[in-house]
Design an enzyme around this catalytic site. Structure first.
Site, PDB file in Angstrom:
ATOM      1  N   GLU A 187      -4.090   9.446   3.905  1.00  0.00           N
ATOM      2  CA  GLU A 187      -4.856   9.573   5.144  1.00  0.00           C
ATOM      3  C   GLU A 187      -4.202  10.126   6.536  1.00  0.00           C
ATOM      4  O   GLU A 187      -4.660  10.838   7.090  1.00  0.00           O
ATOM      5  CB  GLU A 187      -5.427   7.977   5.369  1.00  0.00           C
ATOM      6  CG  GLU A 187      -6.289   7.234   4.373  1.00  0.00           C
ATOM      7  CD  GLU A 187      -7.303   8.055   3.699  1.00  0.00           C
ATOM      8  OE1 GLU A 187      -7.907   9.078   4.705  1.00  0.00           O
ATOM      9  OE2 GLU A 187      -7.781   7.835   2.687  1.00  0.00           O
ATOM     10  N   ASP A 237      -3.162  14.554  -0.643  1.00  0.00           N
ATOM     11  CA  ASP A 237      -2.534  13.922  -1.867  1.00  0.00           C
ATOM     12  C   ASP A 237      -1.137  14.252  -2.227  1.00  0.00           C
ATOM     13  O   ASP A 237      -0.258  13.402  -2.234  1.00  0.00           O
ATOM     14  CB  ASP A 237      -3.333  14.454  -3.145  1.00  0.00           C
ATOM     15  CG  ASP A 237      -4.465  13.806  -3.392  1.00  0.00           C
ATOM     16  OD1 ASP A 237      -4.672  12.334  -2.741  1.00  0.00           O
ATOM     17  OD2 ASP A 237      -5.208  13.812  -4.304  1.00  0.00           O
TER      18      ASP A 237
HETATM   19 ZN   LIG Z   1      -8.832  12.246   1.572  1.00  0.00          ZN
END
Ligand SMILES: [Zn+2]
Length: 688
Positions: free
Chosen positions: A523, A587
């Site tokens: 995030e 990621d």
């Molecule tokens: Zn995301």
């Protein structure tokens, strides 16, 4: 559902129209981790696989084999097991409230809503009666003024016809809310579903038209007329689709910014009087707004002028009936499922009624239900630990930014300002939404739904012209997901995700860092992905990058575009490297930050990364904890839909794509040159 044109970016999967939330009839599998000390699911691991060959198969292989997809699901993963546990808790809350509606106003709202949804006999008995008044109104539209009145009425009830109208943060001053007009009005998931020419896409369109025709038949239209009406709908939607931007293009926020006066909008659309529309939907007065796609408004305008009124009535009728289908008798529910469930996602069975009703309350009165959920489940220990982890990971990001070789000192300075400004929201809202003005009648599901929609429309519209309330949440507390909001520059973790397999008080640090730690890093990294980096510390769309840094960024990001674009998601359909770039960047950046945080935490405690628990070193536990978040099975229809519409890569590629870029992974598992998952130090894709 709330909508703003710069959508917050979420962790997991986008839920598509008609697929509802993901639950199953399978028993919750909460005992699998009991025997492990680390918190890993040891029974999930396929020991016969080579972690350096396919790490996803190694970490999840046995789980995948032993967890087939339930008939009422489009996919099944460890996510879903958690969702299922949440759903059972919510069911308990709602059944209790339904029995005790006199206990409190909150019990009356959520208990009454749930009861009205569960009352199938009454819903059957009413048949199409709830539709009659609105269908009557639509059938009497004779001119453009009357058409506008009905479009406004449907918008107030959140039936998304022709376009979207919603509040949005002002792109140039994100602390204020302005009005926003965007493309919309489609029944298929996305623009390109109307335009692709491959056989599978043709087949989906054919089935869609058949479905629209059947829905017309269900409201009493003759089969021959129903076919004509369905063709009209398809033709209008195809015109709207052609004027729309596709999902990939829409990822560039600059493409969606066209601030203009209401006079300019009026000039763009002489046949649809938007000024009168804004009055009709009771919007506060305003003189400027943002129009995401001006070309779309032009096309909509000429469509209104050129189509005959009968065709436009067919279009409105279809959207109203489709939006209402799940509130009606079995024949409507099943026909709706036939297309949006079976055809689009491959699911073979409808979910049991109670699951659909739990989701309905979560959709419509989410913070009332969420409040009870939090009282029952949310532990302060989990919250404290998460807050600590966020701080550790922010520190890693700060160190990482400062050490980057490709970024100039000026841009670094700005990036650090932005990072320091990121706000964290964990668990649930400080202030709960007040639903006291929504009238809930335990014998009127249809009415409850639309009254709740009207409440939500009003709540949203009233924001126009006011400061943005950054304390508000885009997700309800039981949601198993998390998000970064670029215009608010904050990261948000609902209570629902702070549970295994993401977080456990009992799990080893390495496993928690590999799971919730990676989620936090993901995030945070969104603030600096190809989309998030275009917003400044205050959430304004403002370029704070030196030109040469931007070039470096694009070159590095292009490596991800190529890598993920090479993954085949469904037969003949590859991941779209450009569409998934932001998520893949998050990621890859997120796992790196979490890994560095773990190494620092171990060093502080003077623990060795090679110390073993359950037969795995700390580093191995970290990567297994990460990969096991994503263990899942998916139907090919759904995989195809996801690859074409979802900015997130499929679970398998979220694991493979990441570890292939990390020399730390190869080191942890002793991989060697030539192994699929091996990458030499300094090689592999990396931005952050
Ligand atoms: Zn995301």
């Amino acid at each position: 559902m709330e909508y703003s044109h710069f959508s917050p970016v979420a962790l997991c999967l986008t839920l598509l129209a008609g697929t509802a939330t993901t639950q199953t009839s399978q028993k919750a599998d909460s005992n699998t981790t009991q025997e492990s000390k680390s918190g890993l699911d040891l029974t999930a691991i396929d020991k016969s696989a080579n972690p350096c060959g396919s790490f996803y198969q190694y970490a999840c292989g046995t789980w995948i084999k032993s967890h087939p997809i339930p008939a009422d699901e489009s996919s099944w993963g460890r996510f879903n097991e958690l969702l299922q546990r949440n759903q059972e808790i919510l069911r308990g809350i709602l059944e209790d409230s339904a029995k005790n509606q006199n206990r409190s106003p909150l019990d009356q709202k959520i208990g009454g809503f749930y009861q009205s949804c569960m009352n199938e006999p009454l819903i059957e008995q009413r048949g199409t009666t709830p539709l009659h008044a609105e269908l009557q109104r639509i059938s009497q539209i004779g001119n453009q003024d009357e058409l506008l009145n009905e479009v406004a009425r449907l918008h107030e009830r959140q039936v998304g016809v022709f376009f979207r109208f919603a509040p949005s943060p002002d792109p140039k001053n994100a602390s204020m809310t302005i009005a926003d007009i965007d493309q919309g009005g489609l029944g298929l998931p996305e623009r390109d579903f109307y335009l692709r020419t491959d056989p599978k896409s043709e087949e989906i369109r054919k089935k869609y038209v058949e479905h629209v025709a059947k829905m017309f038949e269900l409201i009493g239209v003759s089969p021959a007329d129903a076919q004509k009406k369905a063709a009209n709908v398809m033709s209008i939607e195809t015109d709207l689709a052609k004027a729309s931007l596709d999902v990939t293009t829409r990822r560039d926020p600059q493409r969606l910014v066209h601030e203009m006066s209401t006079e300019k909008l009026a000039a763009l659309s002489p046949h649809f009087n938007f000024t009168r529309f804004f009055v009709q939907v009771n919007a506060p007065q305003f003189t400027t707004l943002n129009v995401d796609v001006p070309g779309f408004v032009k096309t909509f305008n000429s469509l209104i002028a050129s189509r005959n009124m009968g065709d436009l009535r067919d279009y409105l009728t279809w959207h109203f009936v489709s939006a209402s289908a799940r509130l009606l008798s079995k024949t409507f529910v099943e026909e709706n499922f036939e297309f949006y469930g079976k055809t689009l996602t491959g699911v073979t069975e409808l979910k049991p009624r109670w699951k659909r009703c739990v989701s309905a309350v979560d959709d419509e009165l989410g913070e009332a239900l969420g409040r009870k959920y939090v009282e029952q489940t949310f532990g302060e220990q989990g919250k404290r630990r998460t807050v600590d982890l966020v701080r550790e990971i922010e520190k890693e990001m700060s160190d990482d930014l400062q050490s980057l070789s490709w970024m100039s000192p000026e841009t670094k300075k700005q990036a650090l300002v932005k990072l320091a400004a990121v706000a964290n929201k964990i668990g649930y809202p400080e202030k709960w939404r007040d639903y006291s003005s929504v009238e809930i009648d335990s014998k009127d599901y249809f009415g409850n739904w639309y009254r709740a929609n009207e409440f939500e429309s009003k709540r949203e519209r009233d924001k126009i012209g006011k400061p943005v309330d950054r304390a508000e949440w885009e997700m309800t507390p039981p949601t198993v997901n998390a998000y970064y909001d670029p215009t608010e520059n904050n990261i948000n973790f609902p209570a629902g995700i702070l549970q295994p397999p993401f977080y456990s008080n009992a799990a080893a640090d390495a496993v928690n860092y590999g799971a919730i730690g990676v989620v936090i890093g993901h995030e945070l990294t969104h603030g600096f992905d190809d989309q998030g980096r275009k917003f400044d510390a205050d959430g304004n769309l403002k370029d704070w990058w030196q030109a040469s840094d931007e070039q470096h960024f694009n070159k590095l990001a292009d490596c991800f575009v190529k890598e993920y674009g090479s993954f085949e998601a469904a037969p003949g359909v590859h991941q779209n490297g450009q569409l998934t770039l932001g998520e893949n960047t998050a990621d890859n950046g997120g796992i790196r930050l979490a890994y560095m945080a773990l190494m620092d935490a171990l060093a502080k405690k003077q623990e060795s990364p090679s110390a073993k628990v359950d037969g795995y070193t700390q580093s191995q536990q970290f990567f297994l904890g990460f990969a096991q978040m994503w263990c899942s099975n998916m139907r090919p229809e759904y995989a195809r839909l996801r690859a074409q519409t979802d900015p997130h890569s499929l679970p398998e590629f979220r694991v493979t794509g990441v570890v292939k870029n990390m020399p730390e992974f190869g080191h942890a598992f002793g991989c060697k040159t030539g192994d699929q998952m091996y990458v030499a130090t300094g090689q592999g894709c990396r931005v952050w």
